[in-house]
Scaffold this motif. Structure first.
Motif, PDB file in Angstrom:
ATOM      1  N   UNK A  54     -12.074  -2.578  20.738  1.00 32.47           N
ATOM      2  CA  UNK A  54     -11.889  -1.599  21.796  1.00 32.47           C
ATOM      3  C   UNK A  54     -10.619  -0.799  21.546  1.00 32.47           C
ATOM      4  N   UNK A  55     -10.591   0.405  22.101  1.00 40.70           N
ATOM      5  CA  UNK A  55      -9.421   1.266  21.940  1.00 40.70           C
ATOM      6  C   UNK A  55      -9.173   2.021  23.234  1.00 40.70           C
ATOM      7  N   UNK A  56      -7.900   2.248  23.532  1.00 40.32           N
ATOM      8  CA  UNK A  56      -7.565   3.003  24.729  1.00 40.32           C
ATOM      9  C   UNK A  56      -6.137   3.509  24.683  1.00 40.32           C
ATOM     10  N   UNK A  57      -5.837   4.518  25.476  1.00 39.95           N
ATOM     11  CA  UNK A  57      -4.484   5.038  25.642  1.00 39.95           C
ATOM     12  C   UNK A  57      -3.994   4.545  26.999  1.00 39.95           C
ATOM     13  N   UNK A  58      -3.094   3.559  26.973  1.00 37.03           N
ATOM     14  CA  UNK A  58      -2.736   2.840  28.185  1.00 37.03           C
ATOM     15  C   UNK A  58      -1.242   2.573  28.260  1.00 37.03           C
ATOM     16  N   UNK A 132       0.731  11.156  19.257  1.00 35.17           N
ATOM     17  CA  UNK A 132      -0.647  11.504  18.908  1.00 35.17           C
ATOM     18  C   UNK A 132      -1.126  12.676  19.755  1.00 35.17           C
ATOM     19  N   UNK A 133      -2.186  13.295  19.293  1.00 35.12           N
ATOM     20  CA  UNK A 133      -2.847  14.363  20.043  1.00 35.12           C
ATOM     21  C   UNK A 133      -4.152  13.779  20.583  1.00 35.12           C
ATOM     22  N   UNK A 134      -4.245  13.661  21.891  1.00 37.98           N
ATOM     23  CA  UNK A 134      -5.420  13.032  22.480  1.00 37.98           C
ATOM     24  C   UNK A 134      -6.701  13.802  22.172  1.00 37.98           C
ATOM     25  N   UNK A 135      -6.556  15.054  21.767  1.00 33.50           N
ATOM     26  CA  UNK A 135      -7.741  15.820  21.380  1.00 33.50           C
ATOM     27  C   UNK A 135      -8.401  15.223  20.137  1.00 33.50           C
ATOM     28  N   UNK A 136      -7.630  14.443  19.391  1.00 30.71           N
ATOM     29  CA  UNK A 136      -8.174  13.785  18.206  1.00 30.71           C
ATOM     30  C   UNK A 136      -8.944  12.516  18.555  1.00 30.71           C
ATOM     31  N   UNK A 137      -8.949  12.155  19.828  1.00 34.99           N
ATOM     32  CA  UNK A 137      -9.629  10.944  20.287  1.00 34.99           C
ATOM     33  C   UNK A 137     -10.573  11.283  21.433  1.00 34.99           C
ATOM     34  N   UNK A 138     -11.582  12.100  21.181  1.00 30.65           N
ATOM     35  CA  UNK A 138     -12.483  12.523  22.261  1.00 30.65           C
ATOM     36  C   UNK A 138     -13.211  11.370  22.930  1.00 30.65           C
ATOM     37  N   UNK A 139     -13.400  10.270  22.187  1.00 32.62           N
ATOM     38  CA  UNK A 139     -14.109   9.131  22.768  1.00 32.62           C
ATOM     39  C   UNK A 139     -13.306   8.439  23.865  1.00 32.62           C
ATOM     40  N   UNK A 140     -12.001   8.759  23.952  1.00 32.98           N
ATOM     41  CA  UNK A 140     -11.157   8.139  24.972  1.00 32.98           C
ATOM     42  C   UNK A 140     -11.040   8.982  26.234  1.00 32.98           C
ATOM     43  N   UNK A 141     -11.615  10.169  26.213  1.00 34.69           N
ATOM     44  CA  UNK A 141     -11.564  11.016  27.400  1.00 34.69           C
ATOM     45  C   UNK A 141     -12.416  10.404  28.517  1.00 34.69           C
ATOM     46  N   UNK A 217     -12.360   1.716  25.419  1.00 30.78           N
ATOM     47  CA  UNK A 217     -13.669   2.126  24.961  1.00 30.78           C
ATOM     48  C   UNK A 217     -14.077   1.350  23.705  1.00 30.78           C
ATOM     49  N   UNK A 218     -15.306   0.919  23.618  1.00 31.72           N
ATOM     50  CA  UNK A 218     -15.762   0.231  22.403  1.00 31.72           C
ATOM     51  C   UNK A 218     -15.823   1.181  21.220  1.00 31.72           C
ATOM     52  N   UNK A 219     -15.391   0.710  20.070  1.00 32.71           N
ATOM     53  CA  UNK A 219     -15.485   1.491  18.839  1.00 32.71           C
ATOM     54  C   UNK A 219     -16.776   1.123  18.120  1.00 32.71           C
ATOM     55  N   UNK A 220     -17.445   2.103  17.570  1.00 30.30           N
ATOM     56  CA  UNK A 220     -18.701   1.847  16.865  1.00 30.30           C
ATOM     57  C   UNK A 220     -18.420   1.163  15.531  1.00 30.30           C
TER      58      UNK A 220
END
Length: 220
Positions: A54-58, A132-141, A217-220
């Motif tokens: 899993x990954x997240x900005x927390x 980091x730029x959160x735009x690079x991590x759309x799956x975390x939106x 969020x789960x990573x594939x």
């Protein structure tokens, strides 16, 4: 009375200091928020890991009364901030930039890891969100939870009762919930939505009356 705010809002606080704190990896307990004491947490059901990453900005926070850093779902709007949540295994304050005040250490990070049923286990080094730029991590939106067709027509009080029960049953990684009367569901805000949590809801409540929103969020 403490006011609690979503963890994302604490990013504003991070910009106020960017203290690095010469703290080592020795534990300094977590937040002084006694509403989520260790005794209460020990009574929570143990949920086995699903083996996923899993990954997240927390926000990660550790205070004077805890022996481990914790991931935050909701944060008390105070200084220093307060929260209680999912413990993090492998955290080293000496290896990351962070703020520190009154024995409390905290910061906002991109975290990646697994869930072992009791804690979030880091599988990669945390990265400050300021780097980091959160735009690079759309799956975390944020994404609206999937809402099905509820099997029963429940009123607002009944839906809120469901949300409160799930929050109380899984205090480590569910940090709140509310009644969405318009769609007829109890919306659950969670740090992590595991298959076991979904199974609990399916077993105890009418079909499609619970919808989940997860920060990790789960990573594939």
């Amino acid at each position: 009375m403490q006011r609690f705010i979503p963890v994302a809002a604490l990013l504003v606080l991070a910009a106020c200091g960017q203290g690095t704190g010469d703290a080592g990896s020795d534990g300094a307990g977590s937040a002084a928020d006694t509403s989520q004491s260790g005794d209460t947490q020990s009574e929570a059901p143990t949920v086995p890991s699903g083996g996923g990453v899993y990954q997240g900005a927390l926000t990660v926070l550790q205070g004077v009364e805890r022996d481990a850093a914790e991931l935050c779902g909701a944060v008390a709007e105070s200084y220093p901030p307060q929260c209680g949540g999912l413990p993090v295994t492998g955290w080293d304050w000496g290896a990351v930039e962070h703020e520190e005040a009154s024995g409390v250490r905290w910061g906002s990070y991109l975290v990646t890891g697994t869930f072992d049923g009791k804690s979030f286990v880091l599988t990669e080094d945390p990265v400050p969100t300021s780097a980091i730029d959160m735009a690079d991590y759309p799956h975390l939106q944020y994404q609206e939870p999937e809402i099905g067709d509820p099997a029963e027509d429940l009123n607002a009080a009944e839906l809120q009762a469901i949300a409160d029960e799930i929050t109380a049953e899984f205090p480590r990684y569910v940090y709140g919930g509310w009644a969405d009367e318009q769609n007829g569901v109890a919306l659950i805000d969670a740090l992590l939505v595991t298959p076991e949590l979904e199974a609990y809801a399916a077993e105890h409540y009418p079909a499609d009356t619970v919808a989940f929103s997860s920060m990790l969020k789960p990573l594939e």
